[in-house]
Design a protein around this motif. Structure first.
Motif, PDB file in Angstrom:
ATOM      1  N   ARG A   1      -0.039  -1.314  -9.383  1.00 10.86           N
ATOM      2  CA  ARG A   1      -0.672  -2.288  -8.496  1.00 10.86           C
ATOM      3  C   ARG A   1      -1.957  -2.760  -9.170  1.00 10.86           C
ATOM      4  NH1 ARG A   1      -2.062   0.858  -4.581  1.00 10.86           N
ATOM      5  NH2 ARG A   1      -0.065   0.862  -3.484  1.00 10.86           N
TER       6      ARG A   1
ATOM      7  N   GLN B   1       0.841  -1.185   0.000  1.00 18.09           N
ATOM      8  CA  GLN B   1       0.000   0.000   0.000  1.00 18.09           C
ATOM      9  C   GLN B   1       0.889   1.252   0.000  1.00 18.09           C
ATOM     10  OE1 GLN B   1      -3.396  -0.235  -0.408  1.00 18.09           O
ATOM     11  NE2 GLN B   1      -2.760  -2.384  -0.714  1.00 18.09           N
ATOM     12  N   ASP B   2       0.315   2.359  -0.431  1.00 15.76           N
ATOM     13  CA  ASP B   2       1.100   3.594  -0.555  1.00 15.76           C
ATOM     14  C   ASP B   2       1.802   3.960   0.749  1.00 15.76           C
ATOM     15  OD1 ASP B   2       0.036   3.595  -3.060  1.00 15.76           O
ATOM     16  OD2 ASP B   2      -0.895   5.572  -2.936  1.00 15.76           O
TER      17      ASP B   2
END
Length: 222
Positions: free
Chosen positions: A175, A136-137
């Motif tokens: 992603r 995730q970021d």
């Protein structure tokens, strides 16, 4: 990004004059040891295959240029401002490009950047390396992954681009076949970036022949 890892990383017994081999070595020793199932997958065989097999085409290159991230960090451009110089796509299989100033033994590096674009106006070169990730970021470091930086640094030495006034090095993240909001950006003329990667490369077993051609920062001792 911490650099202490390179002081204790063992040099490979048989280093290979390929950017992705150098990047693999950096990846192996620059990240903390992982436990099984940790989900850190920035560099594995599946990602390489997926990256080459389908997410790279001219439409997506154009889309990348028009993103808010690109315009904020690189500049407000349209796709027509850039010419495509090189694309390593699954269906094209271009010849590797020579970086004769980077040597492993007496062998110069050859590599295949994912995408190389040149600006029609100021001749700036943009080299894009695409990576897929499940992270995730919030778990992606702001200053990038060392292996991506190392691989792009090698590409910035490609003979065909040494005369460019500037080379921008973009680590573009995907992603689930969608662009991630966070990417990595380095500039060839950044002294700290260049010195950091030189240190890793020399530890790997490589050597750098100084380039006096326009646009390339030449590091000196001290």
């Amino acid at each position: 990004m911490l650099n202490d890892w390179s002081k204790s990383a063992p040099a490979p017994t048989r280093p290979v004059a390929l950017p992705h081999e150098f990047a693999d070595w950096v990846y192996r020793y620059s990240l903390p040891r992982r436990s099984p199932g940790s989900g850190i997958d920035t560099w594995d065989a599946y990602n390489r295959f997926e990256r080459k097999a389908g997410i790279l085409d001219h439409r997506l290159i154009d889309l990348s240029i028009q993103t808010t991230w690109f315009q904020k960090h690189i500049g407000i451009y349209t796709p027509s401002d850039w010419t495509k110089e090189y694309v390593d796509a699954f269906h094209e299989d271009p010849k590797p490009l020579l970086a004769s100033n980077l040597l492993v033994g007496n062998v110069p590096l050859r590599g295949k950047p994912d995408v190389v674009l040149r600006n029609r106006n100021d001749r700036t070169v943009l080299i894009i390396e695409q990576k897929t990730t499940r992270q995730q970021d919030r778990d992606i470091p702001d200053d990038g992954w060392a292996n991506v930086e190392a691989q792009l640094w090698c590409y910035s030495w490609i003979d065909d681009y040494l005369d460019a006034p500037e080379v921008l090095l973009l680590g573009q993240l995907w992603r689930n076949r969608k662009l991630v909001q966070k990417h990595f950006l380095w500039r060839r003329n950044d002294h700290n970036h260049d010195l950091r990667c030189r240190t890793w490369f020399e530890r790997y077993g490589g050597s750098v022949t100084p380039s006096l051609r326009r646009g390339r920062y030449v590091a000196t001792d001290g």
